[in-house]
Design a protein around this motif. Structure first.
Motif, PDB file in Angstrom:
ATOM      1  N   LEU A  25       0.809  -1.438  -0.084  1.00 32.96           N
ATOM      2  CA  LEU A  25       0.848  -0.295   0.576  1.00 32.96           C
ATOM      3  C   LEU A  25       0.975   1.368  -0.539  1.00 32.96           C
ATOM      4  N   ILE A  26       0.525   1.853  -0.905  1.00 29.75           N
ATOM      5  CA  ILE A  26       1.079   3.410  -0.866  1.00 29.75           C
ATOM      6  C   ILE A  26       0.911   4.837  -1.089  1.00 29.75           C
ATOM      7  N   SER A  82       9.893   9.302   4.816  1.00 31.15           N
ATOM      8  CA  SER A  82       8.615   9.332   4.227  1.00 31.15           C
ATOM      9  C   SER A  82       9.511   7.889   3.473  1.00 31.15           C
ATOM     10  N   GLY A  83       8.940   6.565   3.175  1.00 28.57           N
ATOM     11  CA  GLY A  83       8.816   5.792   2.327  1.00 28.57           C
ATOM     12  C   GLY A  83       9.197   5.775   1.158  1.00 28.57           C
ATOM     13  N   LEU A  84       8.025   6.446   0.258  1.00 29.02           N
ATOM     14  CA  LEU A  84       8.391   7.195  -1.022  1.00 29.02           C
ATOM     15  C   LEU A  84       9.292   8.359  -1.685  1.00 29.02           C
ATOM     16  N   LEU A  85      10.099   9.002  -0.518  1.00 29.72           N
ATOM     17  CA  LEU A  85      10.932   8.924  -0.932  1.00 29.72           C
ATOM     18  C   LEU A  85      11.885   8.398  -0.802  1.00 29.72           C
ATOM     19  N   ILE A  86      12.303   7.871  -0.495  1.00 22.52           N
ATOM     20  CA  ILE A  86      13.193   6.375  -0.115  1.00 22.52           C
ATOM     21  C   ILE A  86      13.392   5.912  -1.273  1.00 22.52           C
ATOM     22  N   THR A 138       4.925   5.370   3.171  1.00 24.91           N
ATOM     23  CA  THR A 138       4.522   5.855   3.496  1.00 24.91           C
ATOM     24  C   THR A 138       5.082   7.211   3.108  1.00 24.91           C
ATOM     25  N   GLY A 139       3.913   8.608   2.885  1.00 22.28           N
ATOM     26  CA  GLY A 139       3.795   9.069   1.756  1.00 22.28           C
ATOM     27  C   GLY A 139       5.118  10.537   2.438  1.00 22.28           C
ATOM     28  N   ILE A 140       4.784  11.607   1.359  1.00 24.33           N
ATOM     29  CA  ILE A 140       5.734  12.675   1.510  1.00 24.33           C
ATOM     30  C   ILE A 140       5.234  13.160   2.692  1.00 24.33           C
TER      31      ILE A 140
END
Length: 192
Positions: free
Chosen positions: A25-26, A46-50, A80-82
């Motif tokens: 899930l993003i 932020s997982g998304l930025l990583i 996770t998001g930004i």
């Protein structure tokens, strides 16, 4: 407004995960990311930025993807998001395209919670030297999706936005199937 996109995305991801599928899930909503708070996480990372940074470096693989996700159960992971508006331009569309593709390689299902279509003009980003839209993550996810769930509110504004958005989604992803969810229907409906 807030028609319940994140709630629907979380529900779909949880349902598929409970049936034994490996689900990522993003949170790609750059307007109001909320999935981490919905499940009680308080991290500022932020997982998304990583993942986007690894993608930009050509180093996004199973291991680096695992570092960008938080395991929620045996078969459900969250990217996770930004969380801060000043960082949304750091997730370049080309990197996001690679993130979606890599996730689909390692998971049975990828559910991407996106923000609304903004229909904004591109802006110049001095950090990257390219024009970017705030809804670039939404546009990238729509182009990559094999299915779209459009969530709307049951009111005149929601219906108007849905009609506009469906036309826009058809231009972005002409052959992608679209399901519409009307969320929060009032208990009593009055015919006029």
């Amino acid at each position: 407004g807030a028609p319940g996109r994140s709630t629907i995305a979380l529900g779909l991801a949880e349902q598929w995960a409970s049936s034994g599928e490996r689900v990522c899930l993003i949170d790609a909503d750059t307007i109001a990311p909320s999935l981490d708070r919905m499940i009680g996480m308080t991290e500022d990372v932020s997982g998304l930025l990583i993942a986007a940074r690894y993608a930009d470096q050509g180093a996004l693989d199973q291991r680096s993807l695992a570092s960008a996700c938080r395991r929620l159960s045996d078969s459900l992971w969250l990217m996770t998001g930004i969380g801060t508006p000043d960082r949304w331009t750091q997730a370049r569309p080309s990197a996001l395209d690679r993130v979606w593709k890599e996730c689909s390689t390692h998971f049975d299902r990828v559910v991407i919670d996106v923000g609304p279509l903004l229909r904004t003009d591109e802006i110049d980003d001095p950090f990257h030297g390219i024009g970017m839209q705030r809804d670039a993550a939404t546009l990238s996810a729509l182009r990559a999706s094999s299915a779209v769930v459009a969530v709307t509110r049951p009111d005149a504004i929601g219906a108007t936005r849905l009609v506009e958005d469906l036309a826009e989604i058809r231009l972005i992803a002409p052959t992608t199937p679209i399901d519409v969810v009307v969320n929060r229907v009032p208990r009593k409906l009055t015919a006029v």
